[in-house]
Design an enzyme around this catalytic site. Structure first.
Site, PDB file in Angstrom:
ATOM      1  N   LYS A  57       0.863  -1.191   0.000  1.00 58.07           N
ATOM      2  CA  LYS A  57       0.000   0.000   0.000  1.00 58.07           C
ATOM      3  C   LYS A  57       0.891   1.228   0.000  1.00 58.07           C
ATOM      4  O   LYS A  57       2.020   1.184   0.486  1.00 58.07           O
ATOM      5  CB  LYS A  57      -0.886   0.022   1.259  1.00 58.07           C
ATOM      6  CG  LYS A  57      -2.145   0.822   1.091  1.00 58.07           C
ATOM      7  CD  LYS A  57      -3.238  -0.005   0.454  1.00 58.07           C
ATOM      8  CE  LYS A  57      -4.525   0.744   0.261  1.00 58.07           C
ATOM      9  NZ  LYS A  57      -5.593  -0.149  -0.179  1.00 58.07           N
TER      10      LYS A  57
HETATM   11  P1  NAD Z   1     -12.901   7.594  -2.548  1.00 59.50           P
HETATM   12  O1  NAD Z   1     -11.888   8.623  -2.260  1.00 59.50           O
HETATM   13  O2  NAD Z   1     -13.359   7.454  -3.951  1.00 59.50           O
HETATM   14  O3  NAD Z   1     -14.188   7.810  -1.624  1.00 59.50           O
HETATM   15  C1  NAD Z   1     -14.132   7.947  -0.239  1.00 59.50           C
HETATM   16  C2  NAD Z   1     -15.489   8.418   0.236  1.00 59.50           C
HETATM   17  O4  NAD Z   1     -15.518   8.394   1.655  1.00 59.50           O
HETATM   18  C3  NAD Z   1     -15.827   9.837  -0.186  1.00 59.50           C
HETATM   19  O5  NAD Z   1     -17.191   9.919  -0.542  1.00 59.50           O
HETATM   20  C4  NAD Z   1     -15.587  10.640   1.082  1.00 59.50           C
HETATM   21  O6  NAD Z   1     -16.364  11.825   1.138  1.00 59.50           O
HETATM   22  C5  NAD Z   1     -16.034   9.636   2.112  1.00 59.50           C
HETATM   23  N1  NAD Z   1     -15.491   9.907   3.432  1.00 59.50           N
HETATM   24  C6  NAD Z   1     -14.244  10.330   3.771  1.00 59.50           C
HETATM   25  N2  NAD Z   1     -14.171  10.486   5.103  1.00 59.50           N
HETATM   26  C7  NAD Z   1     -15.366  10.121   5.607  1.00 59.50           C
HETATM   27  C8  NAD Z   1     -15.912  10.060   6.903  1.00 59.50           C
HETATM   28  N3  NAD Z   1     -15.184  10.397   7.962  1.00 59.50           N
HETATM   29  N4  NAD Z   1     -17.197   9.624   7.046  1.00 59.50           N
HETATM   30  C9  NAD Z   1     -17.923   9.291   5.956  1.00 59.50           C
HETATM   31  N5  NAD Z   1     -17.474   9.347   4.708  1.00 59.50           N
HETATM   32  C10 NAD Z   1     -16.216   9.750   4.536  1.00 59.50           C
HETATM   33  O7  NAD Z   1     -12.282   6.214  -1.992  1.00 59.50           O
HETATM   34  P2  NAD Z   1     -12.684   4.739  -2.394  1.00 59.50           P
HETATM   35  O8  NAD Z   1     -11.706   4.262  -3.418  1.00 59.50           O
HETATM   36  O9  NAD Z   1     -14.149   4.668  -2.649  1.00 59.50           O
HETATM   37  O10 NAD Z   1     -12.318   3.961  -1.042  1.00 59.50           O
HETATM   38  C11 NAD Z   1     -13.247   3.826   0.032  1.00 59.50           C
HETATM   39  C12 NAD Z   1     -12.839   2.641   0.883  1.00 59.50           C
HETATM   40  O11 NAD Z   1     -12.814   1.458   0.075  1.00 59.50           O
HETATM   41  C13 NAD Z   1     -11.428   2.724   1.494  1.00 59.50           C
HETATM   42  O12 NAD Z   1     -11.430   2.080   2.739  1.00 59.50           O
HETATM   43  C14 NAD Z   1     -10.581   1.946   0.507  1.00 59.50           C
HETATM   44  O13 NAD Z   1      -9.386   1.461   1.083  1.00 59.50           O
HETATM   45  C15 NAD Z   1     -11.549   0.825   0.171  1.00 59.50           C
HETATM   46  N6  NAD Z   1     -11.263   0.122  -1.076  1.00 59.50           N
HETATM   47  C16 NAD Z   1     -11.218   0.771  -2.273  1.00 59.50           C
HETATM   48  C17 NAD Z   1     -10.972   0.041  -3.423  1.00 59.50           C
HETATM   49  C18 NAD Z   1     -10.988   0.696  -4.778  1.00 59.50           C
HETATM   50  O14 NAD Z   1     -10.965  -0.045  -5.774  1.00 59.50           O
HETATM   51  N7  NAD Z   1     -11.052   2.008  -4.892  1.00 59.50           N
HETATM   52  C19 NAD Z   1     -10.761  -1.337  -3.362  1.00 59.50           C
HETATM   53  C20 NAD Z   1     -10.828  -1.974  -2.126  1.00 59.50           C
HETATM   54  C21 NAD Z   1     -11.096  -1.238  -0.987  1.00 59.50           C
END
Ligand code: NAD
Length: 416
Positions: A106
């Site tokens: 990561k």
């Molecule tokens: P992103 O940046 O696209 O979205 C994050 C979202 O979370 C945004 O809408 C933001 O406003 C919201 N957010 C941030 N802080 C917050 C809070 N305190 N309370 C509520 N909402 C909050 O990120 P993403 O890629 O969608 O990732 C989200 C989660 O999914 C993370 O934990 C990431 O590690 C996990 N993840 C992502 C992927 C991927 O393919 N992008 C894959 C596996 C896991």
């Protein structure tokens, strides 16, 4: 709401639980507690006003016994080395659970992308990539998007890496735009996997996905796509949220319209005809499926007993602490753990890498079919372990993932 425990405390506690169940070799356990390599970099970038800023970034490579390191890059003001180490460890287990030939890594940069222009983000990304050049690459370590990074960020990484090599290397990164070698279906893959897992869990509970009520915390890449797919599959998405707060509408929201509203206003909050709610309230709503898709440590000892969902499918990494897992178990809430539920993203990243290496481009249908086969198999394997050993789904997933990693470590042996 956030407990004093860090994501790394949680990851090490999960490893300890699984090590005990697996009767893991103490040497292997000790090895898995530590990343193989952690690199900290100072990223000096020019701001739009001509001044310079220095941001701290890192890349943590946890274990590569099963294949090249793989894992996302996060841009967030709260990024710490401990958090990134935990996320790298979870990637190792996740790739093993998904049965794809990768290890776990990561990256993170401590910055606030919301306060930076596109040009500033591009310069930051290219400089960060230049500092990682000797550590990443198609057979070494393949980054992907995570919180506040996206397909555009991956295109900048690919271009910077390729400029240094002198030829195009699309396979050095995944989650790219389709125009530069990205895969069909990658943008939605994590969320498709989450909803597929929720569907499998619903089948076990005798619930129908049609008309199932769904609440989604976080309306970014994972959350918005999960809300969209759930809606398209006939579920009723009753609440969504982002960092500024949430919205609730019992009759069901239209995620496409909410997305338009967020694109215009910067948040889901104040969407017409809805009640504004807090992120805490969203988690505690009466619903069939809760999808945490924001950050770590959202469901803890403090609020776990207020969760009323029947199924919790973890789109985010590490949203639930081990204490909350126990409460879920006692309350009979079906938890689909992160290393299974959100493994669709890295699975289609693997498909993207394979397509790049073979210079092929698969159809969306092919990608989605292959994803479904893989994730449903992982779900069933984990559920079987959970039933046979009377373990939580999380522990069963860790037993499967860590067991596979340990097997690879033992087979390779310790050099020198
Ligand atoms: P992103 O940046 O696209 O979205 C994050 C979202 O979370 C945004 O809408 C933001 O406003 C919201 N957010 C941030 N802080 C917050 C809070 N305190 N309370 C509520 N909402 C909050 O990120 P993403 O890629 O969608 O990732 C989200 C989660 O999914 C993370 O934990 C990431 O590690 C996990 N993840 C992502 C992927 C991927 O393919 N992008 C894959 C596996 C896991």
């Amino acid at each position: 709401m956030v407990e004093a425990k860090t994501a790394l405390d949680v990851a090490l506690e999960q490893l300890r639980i699984a090590a005990e169940k697996l009767d893991l070799d103490p040497g292997v356990h000790e090895m898995l507690k530590h990343p193989k390599r952690s690199l900290i970099v100072s990223i000096i970038t020019r701001r739009d006003n001509g001044e310079t800023s220095v941001f701290t970034g890192c890349r943590v490579q946890h274990n590569d016994a099963r294949g090249p390191f793989k894992g996302g890059i996060r841009y967030h003001p709260n990024v710490t080395l401990d958090e990134v180490t935990a996320l790298a460890m979870w990637m190792t287990w996740k790739c093993a659970v998904a049965d794809i030939p990768y290890g776990g890594a990561k990256g993170g940069v401590c910055c606030n992308p919301k306060e930076m222009s596109k040009g500033e983000l591009e310069r930051l990304t290219r400089r960060y990539t230049s500092l990682l050049l000797d550590f990443i690459g198609p057979y070494r370590d393949v980054p992907a998007p995570d919180v506040y990074t996206n397909a555009q960020t991956m295109a900048w990484i690919m271009d910077t890496f390729s400029q240094f090599k002198g030829y195009s290397v699309p396979e050095c990164v995944t989650g790219k735009p389709i125009s530069v070698g990205g895969s069909e279906g990658r943008a939605e893959a994590t969320s498709r996997g989450v909803v597929l897992c929720a569907r499998e869990a619903a089948k076990l509970l005798g619930l129908k996905m049609k008309d199932a009520t769904v609440a989604v915390q976080g309306f970014g890449s994972v959350g918005w796509n999960a809300a969209k797919i759930a809606n398209d599959w006939g579920c009723k998405v009753i609440a969504v949220s982002d960092s500024r707060g949430g919205i609730y509408f019992r009759e069901g929201l239209n995620p496409y319209k909410v997305y338009e509203h967020k694109s215009k206003t910067g948040s889901v909050v104040d969407y017409p005809r809805c009640r504004n709610i807090t992120n805490e309230e969203l988690l505690e709503l009466e619903c069939d499926v809760l999808i945490p898709a924001a950050l770590e440590n959202q469901i803890t000892r403090a609020n776990a007993d207020k969760i009323k969902a029947k199924i919790v499918a973890e789109g985010a990494n590490g949203p639930t602490t081990p204490e909350a897992d126990k409460v879920f178990h006692e309350k009979g809430i079906f938890l689909v753990p992160d290393i299974l539920a959100n493994s669709g993203g890295v699975t289609v990243s693997y498909f993207e890498w394979v397509q790049n290496l073979t210079r092929e481009h698969w159809t969306l249908d092919e990608v989605n079919r292959k994803l479904e086969v893989k994730i449903v198999k992982a779900f069933k394997d984990i559920h079987k372990i959970s039933k046979q050993n009377e373990e939580y789904m999380r522990t069963a997933a860790l037993i499967l993932g860590i067991g596979r990693v340990s097997e690879a470590i033992k087979t390779l042996g310790l050099w020198p």
